[in-house]
Motif scaffolding. Structure first.
Motif, PDB file in Angstrom:
ATOM      1  N   GLU A   9     -61.723 -91.586  68.797  1.00  0.00           N
ATOM      2  CA  GLU A   9     -61.038 -90.618  67.937  1.00  0.00           C
ATOM      3  C   GLU A   9     -60.350 -89.541  68.765  1.00  0.00           C
ATOM      4  O   GLU A   9     -59.213 -89.162  68.481  1.00  0.00           O
ATOM      5  N   PHE A  10     -61.030 -89.049  69.807  1.00  0.00           N
ATOM      6  CA  PHE A  10     -60.463 -88.003  70.660  1.00  0.00           C
ATOM      7  C   PHE A  10     -59.184 -88.488  71.344  1.00  0.00           C
ATOM      8  O   PHE A  10     -58.191 -87.764  71.424  1.00  0.00           O
ATOM      9  N   LEU A  11     -59.190 -89.747  71.810  1.00  0.00           N
ATOM     10  CA  LEU A  11     -58.015 -90.299  72.487  1.00  0.00           C
ATOM     11  C   LEU A  11     -56.961 -90.831  71.521  1.00  0.00           C
ATOM     12  O   LEU A  11     -55.850 -91.154  71.930  1.00  0.00           O
ATOM     13  N   GLY A  12     -57.308 -90.938  70.233  1.00  0.00           N
ATOM     14  CA  GLY A  12     -56.363 -91.474  69.254  1.00  0.00           C
ATOM     15  C   GLY A  12     -56.203 -92.981  69.375  1.00  0.00           C
ATOM     16  O   GLY A  12     -55.129 -93.512  69.125  1.00  0.00           O
ATOM     17  N   LEU A  13     -57.274 -93.675  69.747  1.00  0.00           N
ATOM     18  CA  LEU A  13     -57.218 -95.127  69.897  1.00  0.00           C
ATOM     19  C   LEU A  13     -57.419 -95.787  68.552  1.00  0.00           C
ATOM     20  O   LEU A  13     -58.290 -95.408  67.789  1.00  0.00           O
ATOM     21  N   GLU A  14     -56.596 -96.787  68.272  1.00  0.00           N
ATOM     22  CA  GLU A  14     -56.695 -97.535  67.022  1.00  0.00           C
ATOM     23  C   GLU A  14     -56.950 -98.995  67.345  1.00  0.00           C
ATOM     24  O   GLU A  14     -56.347 -99.550  68.260  1.00  0.00           O
ATOM     25  N   GLU A  15     -57.816 -99.611  66.566  1.00  0.00           N
ATOM     26  CA  GLU A  15     -58.160-101.010  66.785  1.00  0.00           C
ATOM     27  C   GLU A  15     -56.924-101.895  66.739  1.00  0.00           C
ATOM     28  O   GLU A  15     -56.136-101.836  65.801  1.00  0.00           O
ATOM     29  N   GLY A  16     -56.737-102.702  67.759  1.00  0.00           N
ATOM     30  CA  GLY A  16     -55.638-103.659  67.802  1.00  0.00           C
ATOM     31  C   GLY A  16     -54.299-103.096  68.218  1.00  0.00           C
ATOM     32  O   GLY A  16     -53.410-103.841  68.582  1.00  0.00           O
ATOM     33  N   ASN A  17     -54.115-101.771  68.183  1.00  0.00           N
ATOM     34  CA  ASN A  17     -52.814-101.182  68.507  1.00  0.00           C
ATOM     35  C   ASN A  17     -52.849-100.303  69.746  1.00  0.00           C
ATOM     36  O   ASN A  17     -51.826 -99.737  70.112  1.00  0.00           O
ATOM     37  N   SER A  18     -53.994-100.139  70.364  1.00  0.00           N
ATOM     38  CA  SER A  18     -54.115 -99.205  71.479  1.00  0.00           C
ATOM     39  C   SER A  18     -54.571 -99.916  72.740  1.00  0.00           C
ATOM     40  O   SER A  18     -55.281-100.911  72.686  1.00  0.00           O
ATOM     41  N   CYS A  19     -54.144 -99.379  73.855  1.00  0.00           N
ATOM     42  CA  CYS A  19     -54.579 -99.862  75.163  1.00  0.00           C
ATOM     43  C   CYS A  19     -55.089 -98.667  75.953  1.00  0.00           C
ATOM     44  O   CYS A  19     -54.684 -97.532  75.705  1.00  0.00           O
ATOM     45  N   VAL A  20     -55.974 -98.938  76.884  1.00  0.00           N
ATOM     46  CA  VAL A  20     -56.468 -97.888  77.763  1.00  0.00           C
ATOM     47  C   VAL A  20     -56.169 -98.275  79.201  1.00  0.00           C
ATOM     48  O   VAL A  20     -55.960 -99.443  79.520  1.00  0.00           O
TER      49      VAL A  20
END
Length: 82
Positions: free
Chosen positions: A19-30
């Protein structure tokens, strides 16, 4: 906080961090960065290219037109033949 590493080398990113990084399942990479002092940083990666969904069409009866059933070998054994 610590998390167990799976046999495949995977670890779950805690919900609070996602949540802090704004990561969304399937749409985000780290991305990971290793600093000179050995510190490892994980951050949200910038999108470098659009994500394309690959969808395979369901096979139709016509997809198998002209294909003959196996008459020998492993496929025949599996089908109860030979």
């Amino acid at each position: 906080m610590s998390h167990r590493l799976t046999i495949k080398g995977q670890v779950t990113i805690p919900k609070e961090i996602r949540e802090f990084l704004g990561l969304e399942e399937g749409n985000s990479c780290v991305e990971f960065a290793v600093e000179d002092d050995g510190t490892v940083t994980v951050r949200k990666a910038e999108a470098t290219r659009p994500r394309f969904e690959r969808r395979r069409a369901a096979p139709t009866r016509s997809s198998y037109a002209g294909v003959r059933p196996a008459t020998g070998g492993v496929l025949a054994l599996l089908a109860g033949g030979l």
